[in-house]
Design an enzyme around this catalytic site. Structure first.
Site, PDB file in Angstrom:
ATOM      1  N   ILE A 192       0.847  -1.195   0.000  1.00 62.68           N
ATOM      2  CA  ILE A 192       0.000   0.000   0.000  1.00 62.68           C
ATOM      3  C   ILE A 192       0.885   1.249   0.000  1.00 62.68           C
ATOM      4  O   ILE A 192       0.596   2.233  -0.687  1.00 62.68           O
ATOM      5  CB  ILE A 192      -0.944  -0.027   1.228  1.00 62.68           C
ATOM      6  CG1 ILE A 192      -1.957  -1.173   1.076  1.00 62.68           C
ATOM      7  CG2 ILE A 192      -1.657   1.309   1.421  1.00 62.68           C
ATOM      8  CD1 ILE A 192      -2.806  -1.440   2.321  1.00 62.68           C
TER       9      ILE A 192
ATOM     10  N   ASP B 104      13.362   2.870  11.521  1.00 63.25           N
ATOM     11  CA  ASP B 104      12.576   1.912  12.296  1.00 63.25           C
ATOM     12  C   ASP B 104      11.620   2.746  13.139  1.00 63.25           C
ATOM     13  O   ASP B 104      12.058   3.443  14.078  1.00 63.25           O
ATOM     14  CB  ASP B 104      13.507   1.065  13.180  1.00 63.25           C
ATOM     15  CG  ASP B 104      12.748  -0.031  13.925  1.00 63.25           C
ATOM     16  OD1 ASP B 104      11.537   0.120  14.148  1.00 63.25           O
ATOM     17  OD2 ASP B 104      13.393  -1.036  14.286  1.00 63.25           O
TER      18      ASP B 104
ATOM     19  N   ASN C 142       2.154   4.499   7.372  1.00 63.23           N
ATOM     20  CA  ASN C 142       1.696   3.286   6.690  1.00 63.23           C
ATOM     21  C   ASN C 142       2.380   2.018   7.205  1.00 63.23           C
ATOM     22  O   ASN C 142       1.841   0.922   7.073  1.00 63.23           O
ATOM     23  CB  ASN C 142       1.959   3.451   5.183  1.00 63.23           C
ATOM     24  CG  ASN C 142       1.792   2.157   4.419  1.00 63.23           C
ATOM     25  OD1 ASN C 142       0.667   1.712   4.181  1.00 63.23           O
ATOM     26  ND2 ASN C 142       2.908   1.533   4.033  1.00 63.23           N
TER      27      ASN C 142
ATOM     28  N   LYS D  96       4.357  12.873  16.144  1.00 59.31           N
ATOM     29  CA  LYS D  96       4.844  13.859  17.126  1.00 59.31           C
ATOM     30  C   LYS D  96       5.911  14.759  16.493  1.00 59.31           C
ATOM     31  O   LYS D  96       5.810  15.996  16.551  1.00 59.31           O
ATOM     32  CB  LYS D  96       5.419  13.113  18.333  1.00 59.31           C
ATOM     33  CG  LYS D  96       6.113  13.970  19.363  1.00 59.31           C
ATOM     34  CD  LYS D  96       6.668  13.097  20.490  1.00 59.31           C
ATOM     35  CE  LYS D  96       7.751  13.825  21.280  1.00 59.31           C
ATOM     36  NZ  LYS D  96       8.337  12.967  22.327  1.00 59.31           N
TER      37      LYS D  96
ATOM     38  N   TYR E  85      -3.059  -7.032  16.535  1.00 63.47           N
ATOM     39  CA  TYR E  85      -3.298  -6.217  15.330  1.00 63.47           C
ATOM     40  C   TYR E  85      -4.573  -5.389  15.492  1.00 63.47           C
ATOM     41  O   TYR E  85      -4.596  -4.182  15.242  1.00 63.47           O
ATOM     42  CB  TYR E  85      -3.399  -7.142  14.113  1.00 63.47           C
ATOM     43  CG  TYR E  85      -3.452  -6.416  12.785  1.00 63.47           C
ATOM     44  CD1 TYR E  85      -2.307  -5.842  12.241  1.00 63.47           C
ATOM     45  CD2 TYR E  85      -4.648  -6.305  12.064  1.00 63.47           C
ATOM     46  CE1 TYR E  85      -2.354  -5.180  11.020  1.00 63.47           C
ATOM     47  CE2 TYR E  85      -4.703  -5.652  10.851  1.00 63.47           C
ATOM     48  CZ  TYR E  85      -3.545  -5.089  10.320  1.00 63.47           C
ATOM     49  OH  TYR E  85      -3.593  -4.435   9.115  1.00 63.47           O
TER      50      TYR E  85
ATOM     51  N   LYS F 157      -4.853  -1.291  15.742  1.00 68.49           N
ATOM     52  CA  LYS F 157      -5.551  -0.479  14.731  1.00 68.49           C
ATOM     53  C   LYS F 157      -6.728   0.290  15.353  1.00 68.49           C
ATOM     54  O   LYS F 157      -7.005   1.428  14.955  1.00 68.49           O
ATOM     55  CB  LYS F 157      -6.005  -1.365  13.570  1.00 68.49           C
ATOM     56  CG  LYS F 157      -4.852  -1.986  12.762  1.00 68.49           C
ATOM     57  CD  LYS F 157      -3.950  -0.942  12.094  1.00 68.49           C
ATOM     58  CE  LYS F 157      -2.938  -1.578  11.156  1.00 68.49           C
ATOM     59  NZ  LYS F 157      -2.064  -0.598  10.488  1.00 68.49           N
TER      60      LYS F 157
ATOM     61  N   THR G 113      -1.360  -7.748  -0.691  1.00 66.46           N
ATOM     62  CA  THR G 113       0.034  -7.258  -0.700  1.00 66.46           C
ATOM     63  C   THR G 113       0.925  -8.413  -0.208  1.00 66.46           C
ATOM     64  O   THR G 113       0.426  -9.527  -0.013  1.00 66.46           O
ATOM     65  CB  THR G 113       0.152  -6.084   0.286  1.00 66.46           C
ATOM     66  OG1 THR G 113      -0.234  -6.586   1.587  1.00 66.46           O
ATOM     67  CG2 THR G 113      -0.767  -4.930  -0.086  1.00 66.46           C
TER      68      THR G 113
END
Ligand SMILES: NC(=O)c1ccc[n+]([C@@H]2O[C@H](COP(=O)([O-])OP(=O)(O)OC[C@H]3O[C@@H](n4cnc5c(N)ncnc54)[C@H](O)[C@@H]3O)[C@@H](O)[C@H]2O)c1
Length: 277
Positions: A20, A79, A106, A140, A173, A177, A208
């Site tokens: 993506i 990272d 992303n 930030k 996960y 999210k 993907t």
């Protein structure tokens, strides 16, 4: 065209083919943005092994593809779990390209899936660190830069259908999210006075590299072959197909543009009608 010419956009996790992030980088380059392709570049232990991440050669190839649109492109390894690297990503971008207008968070890990009663603390930490702490740290430092520039900005968090609904084996996960939508809303409220708009985009399934891993994982869990599993996903989708990376890139470009000038704090589904709340 969305009139994004000469804007500067950083896309984290954009160094993996078929991803993506790659599609977003290409779309924003097509729209005239100068682009920073950021990704890990080198593997970081077993959880972030080469087969799961964007490596340096891929980052460079994606950067070259963006350059074909005549824009400036940098590759900066970062990272997103490490604050000093996120700060350096923002600093290097501003020093080399003069400013930052758009940050797309992303980078994500969607392959550490385990039954909840066996879920390893180490897996939980990697997923939460990449998917939630990463956007916190990058946002930030990008916000500091955008506030200093004084001309506003756009932050987009790539969340998921798992930001709205629960999924088996995906406690970390799904939690990360859902949390990312909370971060989106809080940032939108707090940064609005600086004309910084913050939104999340929530894709459904896309094949993907990460999506391919999920197809294999869930087809095995359900005792289906890979193709039958994919067909089962397509059948439950109102528009009769899985998502494409370009579907997400188009929504991101819209949200980056002045066409979306009054949209902030949203978590927008791009799911072919599969998710609608
Ligand atoms: N593919 C899907 O079905 C789907 C659906 C909903 C949401 N998403 C989200 O979209 C985003 C992109 O996923 P994708 O499907 O394109 O997968 P992908 O594997 O192609 O992209 C994820 C990228 O994140 C990078 N990354 C991982 N750990 C990192 C770290 N610590 N620092 C910096 N970069 C790191 C990887 O190197 C990789 O390039 C993710 O946030 C994912 O959760 C994907």
């Amino acid at each position: 065209m969305y009139q994004l010419t000469n804007k500067v956009a950083i896309i984290t996790g954009s160094g993996r083919h078929k991803g993506i992030g790659e599609a977003i980088a290409l779309k924003l380059a097509y729209e005239g943005c100068n682009i920073v392709i950021s990704d890990l570049g080198t593997p970081k232990g077993a959880d972030l092994a080469a087969e799961h991440i964007g490596v340096t050669s891929e980052m460079n190839a994606i950067a070259d593809a963006c350059r074909a649109f005549g824009v400036q492109v940098l590759t900066i390894p970062c990272d997103v779990r490490i604050e000093s690297e996120c700060k350096e990503l923002i600093h290097q971008t501003a020093a080399s390209l003069g400013r930052i207008d758009i940050l797309v968070n992303n980078a994500g890990v969607g392959y550490l899936m385990e039954p909840f009663t066996e879920f390893k603390e180490s897996s939980w930490d990697v997923v939460l660190d990449v998917n939630l702490k990463g956007p916190f740290l990058c946002s930030k430092h990008a916000a500091v830069q955008m506030i200093e520039q004084g001309t506003g900005g756009v932050i987009i968090n790539i969340a998921s259908q798992a930001a709205k609904s629960g999924f088996p084996f995906a406690a970390a996960y799904t939690a990360s999210k859902h949390g990312l939508v909370g971060l989106t809303r809080s940032n939108a409220v707090e940064l609005g006075k600086h004309k910084i708009r913050v939104n999340a985009v929530c894709p459904n399934h896309i094949t993907t590299g990460l999506g391919h891993w999920q197809n294999s994982f869930f087809s095995e869990k359900l005792g289906m072959d890979y193709e039958t599993y994919l067909q089962s996903i397509v059948q439950k989708n109102p528009l009769g197909r899985t998502g494409q990376t370009e579907d997400i890139a188009k929504a991101v470009a819209f949200l980056c543009s002045d066409e979306a000038a009054y949209i902030t704090g949203e978590a927008i589904n791009v799911s072919g009608g599969e998710e609608y709340h």
